[in-house]
Scaffold this motif. Sequence first.
Motif, short mmCIF file in Angstrom:
data_model
loop_
_atom_site.label_atom_id
_atom_site.label_comp_id
_atom_site.label_asym_id
_atom_site.label_seq_id
_atom_site.Cartn_x
_atom_site.Cartn_y
_atom_site.Cartn_z
N LEU A 43 -4.74 6.82 1.51
CA LEU A 43 -3.98 5.34 1.54
C LEU A 43 -4.51 4.91 0.08
CD1 LEU A 43 -2.85 2.86 3.35
CD2 LEU A 43 -5.33 2.25 3.56
N TRP A 44 -3.56 4.44 -0.46
CA TRP A 44 -3.97 3.74 -1.82
C TRP A 44 -3.53 2.31 -1.66
CZ3 TRP A 44 -5.84 6.56 -6.07
CH2 TRP A 44 -5.92 8.01 -6.02
N PHE A 45 -4.31 1.62 -2.57
CA PHE A 45 -3.96 -0.10 -2.58
C PHE A 45 -4.61 -0.56 -3.57
CE2 PHE A 45 -7.30 0.18 0.63
CZ PHE A 45 -7.92 -1.00 -0.04
N LEU A 46 -4.13 -1.88 -4.33
CA LEU A 46 -4.60 -2.53 -5.20
C LEU A 46 -5.66 -3.76 -4.59
CD1 LEU A 46 -5.01 -3.60 -8.12
CD2 LEU A 46 -2.90 -5.08 -7.75
N ASP A 47 -6.82 -3.49 -5.04
CA ASP A 47 -7.93 -4.51 -4.59
C ASP A 47 -7.35 -5.69 -5.64
OD1 ASP A 47 -9.85 -6.61 -4.40
OD2 ASP A 47 -11.12 -4.78 -3.45
N ILE A 48 -6.74 -6.89 -5.04
CA ILE A 48 -6.43 -8.05 -6.24
C ILE A 48 -7.59 -8.55 -6.78
CG2 ILE A 48 -5.29 -10.17 -6.04
CD1 ILE A 48 -3.36 -8.12 -6.12
N THR A 49 -8.68 -8.86 -5.88
CA THR A 49 -9.82 -9.52 -6.32
C THR A 49 -10.64 -8.91 -7.34
OG1 THR A 49 -10.14 -10.56 -4.12
CG2 THR A 49 -12.17 -10.67 -5.68
N THR A 50 -10.87 -7.55 -7.41
CA THR A 50 -11.45 -6.65 -8.32
C THR A 50 -10.53 -6.03 -9.36
OG1 THR A 50 -11.49 -4.62 -7.06
CG2 THR A 50 -13.34 -6.32 -6.65
N GLN A 51 -9.20 -6.17 -9.00
CA GLN A 51 -8.36 -5.48 -9.99
C GLN A 51 -8.55 -3.85 -10.08
OE1 GLN A 51 -5.51 -7.23 -12.34
NE2 GLN A 51 -5.78 -7.95 -10.14
N LYS A 52 -9.14 -3.32 -8.99
CA LYS A 52 -9.18 -1.83 -8.90
C LYS A 52 -8.35 -1.28 -7.96
CE LYS A 52 -14.17 -2.10 -10.03
NZ LYS A 52 -14.17 -3.49 -10.44
N PHE A 66 0.73 -1.40 0.01
CA PHE A 66 0.04 0.05 -0.14
C PHE A 66 1.06 1.11 -0.06
CE2 PHE A 66 0.18 -1.38 4.60
CZ PHE A 66 0.84 0.01 5.07
N GLN A 67 0.41 2.56 -0.25
CA GLN A 67 1.19 3.77 -0.24
C GLN A 67 0.16 4.78 0.42
OE1 GLN A 67 0.62 3.92 -4.84
NE2 GLN A 67 2.59 5.09 -4.30
N VAL A 68 0.86 5.54 1.19
CA VAL A 68 0.31 6.95 1.72
C VAL A 68 0.72 7.94 1.06
CG1 VAL A 68 -0.20 8.12 3.94
CG2 VAL A 68 -0.03 5.67 3.83
N ARG A 69 -0.20 8.81 0.28
CA ARG A 69 0.23 10.02 -0.30
C ARG A 69 -0.86 11.03 0.21
NH1 ARG A 69 3.43 9.64 -4.56
NH2 ARG A 69 2.90 11.77 -5.21
N ASP A 70 0.04 12.40 0.73
CA ASP A 70 -0.96 13.32 1.27
C ASP A 70 -1.86 12.47 2.38
OD1 ASP A 70 0.12 15.24 -0.34
OD2 ASP A 70 -0.99 14.71 -2.04
N VAL A 113 -7.91 1.51 -5.32
CA VAL A 113 -8.60 1.95 -4.04
C VAL A 113 -7.95 3.17 -3.55
CG1 VAL A 113 -9.82 1.75 -1.90
CG2 VAL A 113 -9.79 -0.26 -3.47
N GLN A 114 -8.61 4.37 -3.42
CA GLN A 114 -8.20 5.51 -2.76
C GLN A 114 -9.00 5.69 -1.35
OE1 GLN A 114 -9.22 9.18 -4.66
NE2 GLN A 114 -7.72 10.40 -3.71
N PHE A 115 -8.45 5.57 -0.22
CA PHE A 115 -9.23 5.68 1.07
C PHE A 115 -8.68 6.78 1.94
CE2 PHE A 115 -9.28 4.99 5.80
CZ PHE A 115 -10.60 4.48 5.83
N TYR A 116 -9.40 7.89 2.39
CA TYR A 116 -9.24 9.08 2.81
C TYR A 116 -9.06 8.62 4.34
CZ TYR A 116 -11.45 10.28 -1.64
OH TYR A 116 -11.95 10.83 -3.04
N LEU A 117 -7.68 9.19 4.77
CA LEU A 117 -7.41 8.88 6.16
C LEU A 117 -7.71 10.01 6.92
CD1 LEU A 117 -3.62 8.35 5.29
CD2 LEU A 117 -5.48 6.50 6.15
N ASN A 118 -8.17 11.25 6.58
CA ASN A 118 -8.56 12.43 7.63
C ASN A 118 -10.38 12.66 7.51
OD1 ASN A 118 -8.78 13.23 4.69
ND2 ASN A 118 -7.93 15.31 5.11
N ARG A 119 -11.01 11.68 6.62
CA ARG A 119 -12.38 11.46 6.84
C ARG A 119 -13.02 10.15 6.44
NH1 ARG A 119 -14.35 12.68 1.35
NH2 ARG A 119 -12.58 13.43 -0.14
N ILE A 120 -14.31 9.80 6.64
CA ILE A 120 -14.64 8.60 5.88
C ILE A 120 -15.22 8.48 4.82
CG2 ILE A 120 -16.41 6.99 6.55
CD1 ILE A 120 -16.84 7.58 9.46
N GLY A 121 -14.54 7.83 3.95
CA GLY A 121 -14.95 7.87 2.60
C GLY A 121 -13.87 7.24 1.70
N GLN A 122 -14.03 6.69 0.57
CA GLN A 122 -12.97 5.74 -0.26
C GLN A 122 -13.89 5.97 -1.78
OE1 GLN A 122 -12.89 2.41 1.71
NE2 GLN A 122 -14.79 1.85 1.61
N GLN A 123 -12.55 5.60 -2.77
CA GLN A 123 -13.20 5.47 -3.98
C GLN A 123 -12.28 4.36 -4.76
OE1 GLN A 123 -15.24 7.51 -6.10
NE2 GLN A 123 -14.88 5.82 -7.30
#
Length: 269
Positions: A213-222, A206-210, A224-234
């Motif tokens: 949190l960024w990581f690859l979902d191996i199962t879906t091959q997407k 995984f990575q942390v930028r700004d 993922v961008q997870f926001y560390l300072n608020r609840i939410g992801q894309q």
Amino acid sequence: MVILFVWTTTTSSWSQPAALPLGPQIAFIPIQADYLQVDNLDNAYLLNKQFQLRKYNSKGTLLCTYSSSAYGPLYSVDASNPLNVLLFYKDFNTIVALDNEFSELGTYQLAFRGYTDIGAVGYAQDNNFWVFDNTTLQLKKINAAGNVLAASENLFTIGLNLDERPNFLLSRNNYVYVNAPENGIYTFDINGVYYRQLPFPRLPSFQVRDQQLWFLDITTQKLVQFYLNRIGQQAYLLPEVGPIKMAKIGRDRLFLLTDKGLHIYPLLD
């Protein structure tokens, strides 16, 4: 005092996958590699099947190579500081520091400093080292002499399985992120005080930028961008280049590692 946050975010709460703004592929590097890291200058670090580390620039040009058989297989690479790249040889509890041209800056044999079973190593933002000590089940910040500058409590007290050991860590934005494959990501402040657990198990990387949190979902091959300072992801759709083993987001580049090699794409504004 322990501050505990456990977020039970699941894939069902994600918004619909979006398309990353990418230009045409810049480069493809044919290489059989199992490990990918990128630095903040959009250089890519690939570890091939022969445990040779190769550094490529953002256009796919090979810049330098490094290999050593002195300490066994190369386990991980921390390129947080491209002028001081840390290599961790787990079998021999040894850290090797390289400059930006892969000349050796120093070698730190942790066993000689009293650490006989280190599971993960990362670069501290004050030029020291973060290590996970499997013997005491603690995250520790140590200097080059092995002196402990900060330490967490024993992770068993905050839910780590006794038969599980963290295998990856990184330091960003005054926090340390420790990957425990079955439990997720444990987060600590720069003094080693436990902050929260992120519910993303079985991540190869995984990575942390700004503040993301960024990581690859191996199962879906997407991606993922997870926001560390608020609840939410894309989640983001990725180019169809075959099964993706690792994905890294850079400053201006997207890097995708497959069995056939490394694909580099430009990120558009």
